[in-house]
Motif scaffolding. Structure first.
Motif, PDB file in Angstrom:
ATOM      1  N   GLY A  47       0.798  -1.228   0.000  1.00 10.51           N
ATOM      2  CA  GLY A  47       0.000   0.000   0.000  1.00 10.51           C
ATOM      3  C   GLY A  47       0.825   1.269   0.000  1.00 10.51           C
ATOM      4  N   LYS A  48       2.121   1.171  -0.353  1.00  6.62           N
ATOM      5  CA  LYS A  48       3.025   2.321  -0.298  1.00  6.62           C
ATOM      6  C   LYS A  48       2.570   3.461  -1.208  1.00  6.62           C
ATOM      7  CE  LYS A  48       6.623  -0.083  -1.608  1.00  6.62           C
ATOM      8  NZ  LYS A  48       5.955  -1.404  -1.780  1.00  6.62           N
ATOM      9  N   SER A  49       2.430   3.167  -2.497  1.00  6.25           N
ATOM     10  CA  SER A  49       2.025   4.205  -3.451  1.00  6.25           C
ATOM     11  C   SER A  49       0.594   4.653  -3.191  1.00  6.25           C
ATOM     12  CB  SER A  49       2.164   3.696  -4.889  1.00  6.25           C
ATOM     13  OG  SER A  49       3.528   3.487  -5.216  1.00  6.25           O
ATOM     14  N   TYR A  53      -0.502   8.513  -2.767  1.00  3.04           N
ATOM     15  CA  TYR A  53      -1.549   9.142  -3.573  1.00  3.04           C
ATOM     16  C   TYR A  53      -2.702   9.629  -2.706  1.00  3.04           C
ATOM     17  CZ  TYR A  53       0.904   7.030  -7.517  1.00  3.04           C
ATOM     18  OH  TYR A  53       1.864   6.670  -8.431  1.00  3.04           O
ATOM     19  N   ALA A  54      -2.995   8.918  -1.626  1.00  2.00           N
ATOM     20  CA  ALA A  54      -4.052   9.352  -0.717  1.00  2.00           C
ATOM     21  C   ALA A  54      -3.658  10.636   0.005  1.00  2.00           C
ATOM     22  CB  ALA A  54      -4.365   8.250   0.294  1.00  2.00           C
ATOM     23  N   ASP A 171       7.568   9.153  -5.926  1.00  2.00           N
ATOM     24  CA  ASP A 171       7.152   7.758  -5.960  1.00  2.00           C
ATOM     25  C   ASP A 171       8.157   6.951  -6.771  1.00  2.00           C
ATOM     26  OD1 ASP A 171       5.786   5.396  -5.752  1.00  2.00           O
ATOM     27  OD2 ASP A 171       4.156   5.948  -7.102  1.00  2.00           O
ATOM     28  N   GLU A 172       9.035   6.214  -6.082  1.00  2.00           N
ATOM     29  CA  GLU A 172      10.084   5.408  -6.722  1.00  2.00           C
ATOM     30  C   GLU A 172      10.855   6.231  -7.771  1.00  2.00           C
ATOM     31  OE1 GLU A 172      10.939   2.529  -5.740  1.00  2.00           O
ATOM     32  OE2 GLU A 172       9.220   1.412  -4.968  1.00  2.00           O
ATOM     33  N   PRO A 173      11.371   7.406  -7.406  1.00  2.94           N
ATOM     34  CA  PRO A 173      12.000   8.282  -8.407  1.00  2.94           C
ATOM     35  C   PRO A 173      13.260   7.726  -9.049  1.00  2.94           C
ATOM     36  CG  PRO A 173      12.481   9.065  -6.201  1.00  2.94           C
ATOM     37  CD  PRO A 173      11.465   7.965  -6.062  1.00  2.94           C
ATOM     38  N   MET A 201       8.870  10.243   0.221  1.00  2.86           N
ATOM     39  CA  MET A 201       9.290   9.384  -0.886  1.00  2.86           C
ATOM     40  C   MET A 201       8.966   7.918  -0.630  1.00  2.86           C
ATOM     41  SD  MET A 201      13.055   9.063  -2.705  1.00  2.86           S
ATOM     42  CE  MET A 201      13.929   8.273  -1.351  1.00  2.86           C
ATOM     43  N   VAL A 202       8.382   7.278  -1.629  1.00  2.00           N
ATOM     44  CA  VAL A 202       8.185   5.829  -1.631  1.00  2.00           C
ATOM     45  C   VAL A 202       9.382   5.190  -2.316  1.00  2.00           C
ATOM     46  CG1 VAL A 202       6.858   3.940  -2.665  1.00  2.00           C
ATOM     47  CG2 VAL A 202       5.670   5.870  -1.608  1.00  2.00           C
TER      48      VAL A 202
END
Length: 253
Positions: A47-49, A53-54, A171-173, A201-202
């Motif tokens: 549920g990371k991303s 986003y939430a 997000d996973e850059p 950051m994810v």
């Protein structure tokens, strides 16, 4: 005492597929603090991303509230929310999403014009300053297809920063970059944070996680644990990596 910048309470996100309900977030309570470099980690599908986003309200939650600087975002109308995101949030993704027929400079400047922070000349100067800060000023007149993945991602960070965001979401850059370009992008994000920029950051990459001063670990849509670290120093890379690795092992990552 650290100041809360972004807050989520009771965040629940349910995806429905046919007769099946999948709870991607399960009543998550979380505070993101000003000037922190906060990392979200967890196993695949944790549920990371979805949480990122939430919190950025790029995706609505099924239940719960999100507040930014004390303002409840989940009560805002779509236009109000879009305006706030454009003015207060910056976004960097695994894929750069640069406009293919615009130069790097144009990609950054156009984002500035959309955010409407400053005059045209101020935005143009800031775009060039950011591209220089990101080390891609020599490629500013090239199209995204004419530069390396690392250069494109650095331009994407410049685009995210053009509106002087209160919070930068990533997000996973570095997920699509090689080792060398990964280091360059992480150095830039670290420098931004050390200058006062709040970053969320994810990542699944331990090399990226060492840059954070706070790591949240998600499992089955819940925050299972968190780890506090001192501010990043390059000389402590191995020590930090060992500490995080040991912590993750206990969580059966």
């Amino acid at each position: 005492m650290k100041k809360v910048l972004l807050q989520g309470r009771g965040l629940t996100k349910v995806f429905t597929q046919g007769q099946t309900n999948n709870k991607a977030l399960d009543e998550v309570d979380v505070d993101i603090f000003e000037k922190d470099f906060t990392i979200i980690m967890g196993s695949s599908g944790a549920g990371k991303s979805t949480l990122l986003y939430a919190l950025s309200q790029m995706d609505a939650v099924t239940e719960g509230t999100v507040s930014y600087r004390g303002q409840e975002l989940t009560r805002l109308k779509a236009k109000q929310l879009a305006k706030l995101r454009a003015e207060e949030f910056g976004f960097v993704f695994q894929q750069t999403h640069l406009v293919s027929n615009l130069t790097l400079y144009e990609n950054v400047a156009v984002a500035g014009f959309l955010g409407k922070k400053g005059s045209s000349s101020q935005i143009q100067r800031r775009a060039q300053t950011l591209l220089t800060q990101m080390g891609v000023e020599k490629a500013e007149n090239r199209l995204p297809s004419q530069v390396s993945g690392g250069e494109a991602q650095r331009a994407a960070i410049a685009r995210a920063m053009i509106g002087e965001p209160g919070l930068l979401f990533a997000d996973e850059p570095t997920g699509a970059l090689n080792r060398s370009h990964t280091g360059e992008v992480l150095d830039l994000l670290t420098a931004l944070n050390q200058s006062g920029q709040s970053v969320l950051m994810v990542t699944h990459d331990l090399r990226a996680a060492v840059r954070g001063n706070r790591i949240l670990y998600l499992e089955d849509g819940k925050i299972l644990d968190e780890l506090e670290l001192p501010a990043y120093q390059a000389a402590q890379d191995r020590q930090r990596e060992g500490r995080i690795s040991g912590w993750l092992s206990k969580l059966q990552w």
